[in-house]
Scaffold this active site. Sequence first.
Site, short mmCIF file in Angstrom:
data_model
loop_
_atom_site.label_atom_id
_atom_site.label_comp_id
_atom_site.label_asym_id
_atom_site.label_seq_id
_atom_site.Cartn_x
_atom_site.Cartn_y
_atom_site.Cartn_z
N GLU A 93 0.80 -1.24 0.00
CA GLU A 93 0.00 0.00 0.00
C GLU A 93 0.83 1.29 0.00
O GLU A 93 0.62 2.18 0.83
CB GLU A 93 -0.97 -0.02 1.19
N GLU B 271 -6.06 -10.79 -1.56
CA GLU B 271 -6.91 -10.59 -0.36
C GLU B 271 -8.38 -10.53 -0.76
O GLU B 271 -9.13 -9.66 -0.32
CB GLU B 271 -6.51 -9.30 0.36
C1 XIL Z 1 -6.51 -6.47 8.00
C2 XIL Z 1 -6.85 -7.65 8.90
O1 XIL Z 1 -7.70 -8.51 8.19
C3 XIL Z 1 -7.51 -7.17 10.17
O2 XIL Z 1 -7.68 -8.24 11.08
C4 XIL Z 1 -6.66 -6.08 10.83
O3 XIL Z 1 -7.35 -5.56 11.94
C5 XIL Z 1 -6.35 -4.96 9.85
O4 XIL Z 1 -5.74 -5.50 8.70
N1 XIL Z 1 -4.96 -4.74 3.47
C6 XIL Z 1 -3.98 -5.58 3.95
C7 XIL Z 1 -4.31 -6.47 5.07
O5 XIL Z 1 -2.90 -5.67 3.35
O6 XIL Z 1 -3.18 -6.74 5.87
C8 XIL Z 1 -5.43 -5.95 5.93
O7 XIL Z 1 -5.76 -6.93 6.91
C9 XIL Z 1 -6.62 -5.60 5.06
C10 XIL Z 1 -6.27 -4.55 4.05
#
Ligand code: XIL
Length: 372
Positions: A157, A262
Site C-alpha cells: 500500500e 486478499e
Molecule cells: C486487516 C486484517 O484482516 C484485520 O484483522 C486487521 O485488523 C487490519 O488488517 N490490506 C492488507 C491487510 O494488506 O493486511 C489488511 O488486513 C486488510 C487490508
Amino acid sequence: MNYYKTTKPFLSTLLLCALSLNTSFSQSPKSLKSVYQEDFLIGTALGVEHILEKNEKANLLIKREFNAITPENIMKSQLIHPSEKSYNFEIADKYVDYGYKNKMYVVGHTLVWHSQLPAFVGKIKSPDSLRIFMTEHINTVAGRYAGKMNSWDVVNEALNEDGTLRKSVFLNLLGEGYIKEAFDLAAKADPKAALYYNDYNIEQPAKRKGAIEIIKKLQASGSKIDGVGIQGHWSINSLNLKDIEESIIAFSQLGIKVAFTELDLTVLPNPWDLRGADVNQRFAEKPELNPYKDALPDSVQTTLANRYADLFKLFLKHRDKISRVTFWGVDDRHSWLNGFPIRNRTNYPLLFDRELEPKKAYQAVINLKISK
Ligand code: XIL
C-alpha cells in the site's frame, strides 16, 4: 463348469460397482484447490486460531480446500517486532511450519507497511533511525524464514488513489527510494522467495498507473520483483471486471505475475461509497447499514454467487498470467469485514458460511470447472 458363463456376470457386477463408485466420486464435492490445480493456487488468510489448529472443522476445511496461506496479522511489524530490539516469532514460526507440514505455498505478509507499525516507529524522526529499523526488520524477519517462504509482500500500500506515492513515514523520511531499498534488502535476505508489490484498488486506472511506475522503476534499476498483488477487497455492487482485466494484462506485460491476494466481496451497503481497504477508515454504526444481521436473503446470496462466478471466469481466461487467488479469511464469521469499515456488522463476503459450510458462491466457483 463354464468359466466364461459364471465369471462374466460376476465381472460385470464388479465393473458396475466400480463405475458407480467412480460416478459417486465424480459427483462428490470437489475442493477448490483440486479443481483449480492446473490454473493457479487457491489461498486463504489464517488467523491465530487457524495456525494453532483450534477448531477441527476449520482445520480440515483449510487443508481440503486451499494450497496457499497468508498470515492475516501475525507477521505485521507491530506483532512480530513489537519493540526496537525484540521480536515475537512464536506464532509466525508455527504458521510457517503449518504450511510446510501441509505442503502449502507460504506467503509472508508484509515487510514494509505504514499501518500496524510498532509504537516505537511512530517516534522515529530521523532518516538514519528509520533506515536502521527497516534494514534490521527485513534482515531479521525475511532472513529467519529464508528458504521456507515462497513469497513475500515486500511493500504494501505505497500508493494514494490518484497514483502518487502515499506520504507514509517511509516516504517522508527516506524518499521514494525506500521502495527499492526494501526490495533489495528482501532479495538479499531471502534470495529464493518471490517478491511482490501489494496494494488495493490498483486495478483502477489512476492507481494502476502508479503501480506500473513503481514496478518499472524497480526493474530499470535492476531490482528483483516477481509479481504484483491486487488485494481484491471489492463489493458485489460495484465489481469492475473491465478494470480488473485491463490490469491483469497491463501488469503481466511488465513480465511479472499477477496474484489476487486478499479477495473478498462485501454484500453490505456503503453509503459513503467507500472503496478499498484503508484500514484506518472507520464509520459510525447505524442499523440500516447492517441489514442482514440475522440472515442473508436468497437474492443476495445468488448475486454473491454470480459475482464470484464472473470473477473466476475472468481469472480462468487469464490463468497463464495469474499465480494465485487468495481469499481474505476462511469463513464469514472470521472475516475482517464484520468490523471494517463499520464495527459490529454481519457480513457475508467469502465462500464458506459461519458454520464453515460451503455457500452457493462456493458451488458457483467449483461449477465453472466441473460443468465443462
Ligand atoms: C486487516 C486484517 O484482516 C484485520 O484483522 C486487521 O485488523 C487490519 O488488517 N490490506 C492488507 C491487510 O494488506 O493486511 C489488511 O488486513 C486488510 C487490508
